[in-house]
Write a protein that holds these residues in place. Structure first.
Motif, PDB file in Angstrom:
ATOM      1  N   GLN A  72      41.190  16.727  54.079  1.00  0.00           N
ATOM      2  CA  GLN A  72      41.826  15.411  54.144  1.00  0.00           C
ATOM      3  C   GLN A  72      41.653  14.799  55.531  1.00  0.00           C
ATOM      4  N   LEU A  73      41.706  15.622  56.566  1.00  0.00           N
ATOM      5  CA  LEU A  73      41.497  15.111  57.926  1.00  0.00           C
ATOM      6  C   LEU A  73      40.089  14.561  58.102  1.00  0.00           C
ATOM      7  N   LEU A  98      37.465  26.008  53.713  1.00  0.00           N
ATOM      8  CA  LEU A  98      38.002  24.793  54.318  1.00  0.00           C
ATOM      9  C   LEU A  98      39.313  24.462  53.616  1.00  0.00           C
ATOM     10  N   PRO A  99      40.425  24.578  54.328  1.00  0.00           N
ATOM     11  CA  PRO A  99      41.712  24.260  53.709  1.00  0.00           C
ATOM     12  C   PRO A  99      41.761  22.795  53.280  1.00  0.00           C
ATOM     13  N   ALA A 104      34.412  22.394  64.750  1.00  0.00           N
ATOM     14  CA  ALA A 104      35.598  22.897  64.044  1.00  0.00           C
ATOM     15  C   ALA A 104      35.212  23.493  62.689  1.00  0.00           C
ATOM     16  N   LEU A 105      34.289  22.853  61.978  1.00  0.00           N
ATOM     17  CA  LEU A 105      33.850  23.396  60.696  1.00  0.00           C
ATOM     18  C   LEU A 105      33.061  24.695  60.879  1.00  0.00           C
ATOM     19  N   ALA A 106      32.300  24.773  61.934  1.00  0.00           N
ATOM     20  CA  ALA A 106      31.514  25.985  62.194  1.00  0.00           C
ATOM     21  C   ALA A 106      32.418  27.198  62.387  1.00  0.00           C
ATOM     22  N   LEU A 147      27.149  26.468  50.377  1.00  0.00           N
ATOM     23  CA  LEU A 147      28.465  27.099  50.395  1.00  0.00           C
ATOM     24  C   LEU A 147      29.568  26.084  50.145  1.00  0.00           C
ATOM     25  N   SER A 148      29.375  24.862  50.646  1.00  0.00           N
ATOM     26  CA  SER A 148      30.394  23.826  50.473  1.00  0.00           C
ATOM     27  C   SER A 148      29.822  22.484  50.893  1.00  0.00           C
TER      28      SER A 148
END
Length: 174
Positions: free
Chosen positions: A79-80, A73-74, A56-58, A101-102
């Motif tokens: 939070q999820l 990333l919202p 999902a992050l990819a 990047l994060s």
């Protein structure tokens, strides 16, 4: 009076001796094997969840109009990732040029013996800040000329896994 005379025992006592001795020796071995199997069984669903999270992050890795790799990333997704109260979850996204990047800067990268392969999720056990974690990671191919692959990693501590393995072992023990 004989010093070494053996006392006459009942058949029931002899059977108990012959049955209890092996059982008392095998019980600790059985518990050890049960713990080992429980660790394996307890880890599988959590490994799948980690694989899902890294995939999902990819999908959040994109290329902007200036042909630069970015990761958005919202806050709700962040939070999820941290919704679990028992384990600590870490993530990291390393750009095509090696820049962060994060995520966590101190999450270890895969070893040199693990060559990058795009869109393949892999698992490994590692440590971050002295704590053992399970890491799911994948390399993402981006549509930028001459760009290397982007690394996306998600790691979580092993508390839930250990707790579930303990519960399985307790159930078998009883």
């Amino acid at each position: 009076m004989k010093l070494f005379q053996r006392e006459q025992r009942s058949l029931f006592g002899e059977i108990l001796d012959w049955m209890l001795t092996p059982l008392l020796l095998l019980w600790p071995v059985s518990l050890g094997l049960t713990w080992y199997v429980a660790q394996s069984v307890a880890g599988r669903p959590f490994d799948r969840a980690l694989e899902y999270n890294v995939a999902a992050l990819a999908q959040q890795v994109t290329v902007n109009t200036q042909q630069r790799v970015q990761f958005n990333l919202p806050p709700s997704a962040r939070q999820l990732l941290n919704a679990d109260g028992e384990d600590t979850v870490f993530y990291q996204v390393i750009g095509a040029n090696g820049q962060l990047l994060s995520g966590e800067k101190d999450l270890p990268a895969p070893g040199p013996d693990d060559p990058p392969e795009a869109n393949t999720v892999r698992l490994r056990t590692d440590t971050i800040r002295g704590v053992e974690v399970k890491v799911a990671y994948t390399w993402v191919q981006v549509a930028v000329p001459n760009a290397k692959l982007v690394l996306v990693q998600v790691a979580e501590t092993l508390d839930k896994r250990s707790l579930l393995a303990t519960e399985i072992t307790k159930g078998v023990m009883l």
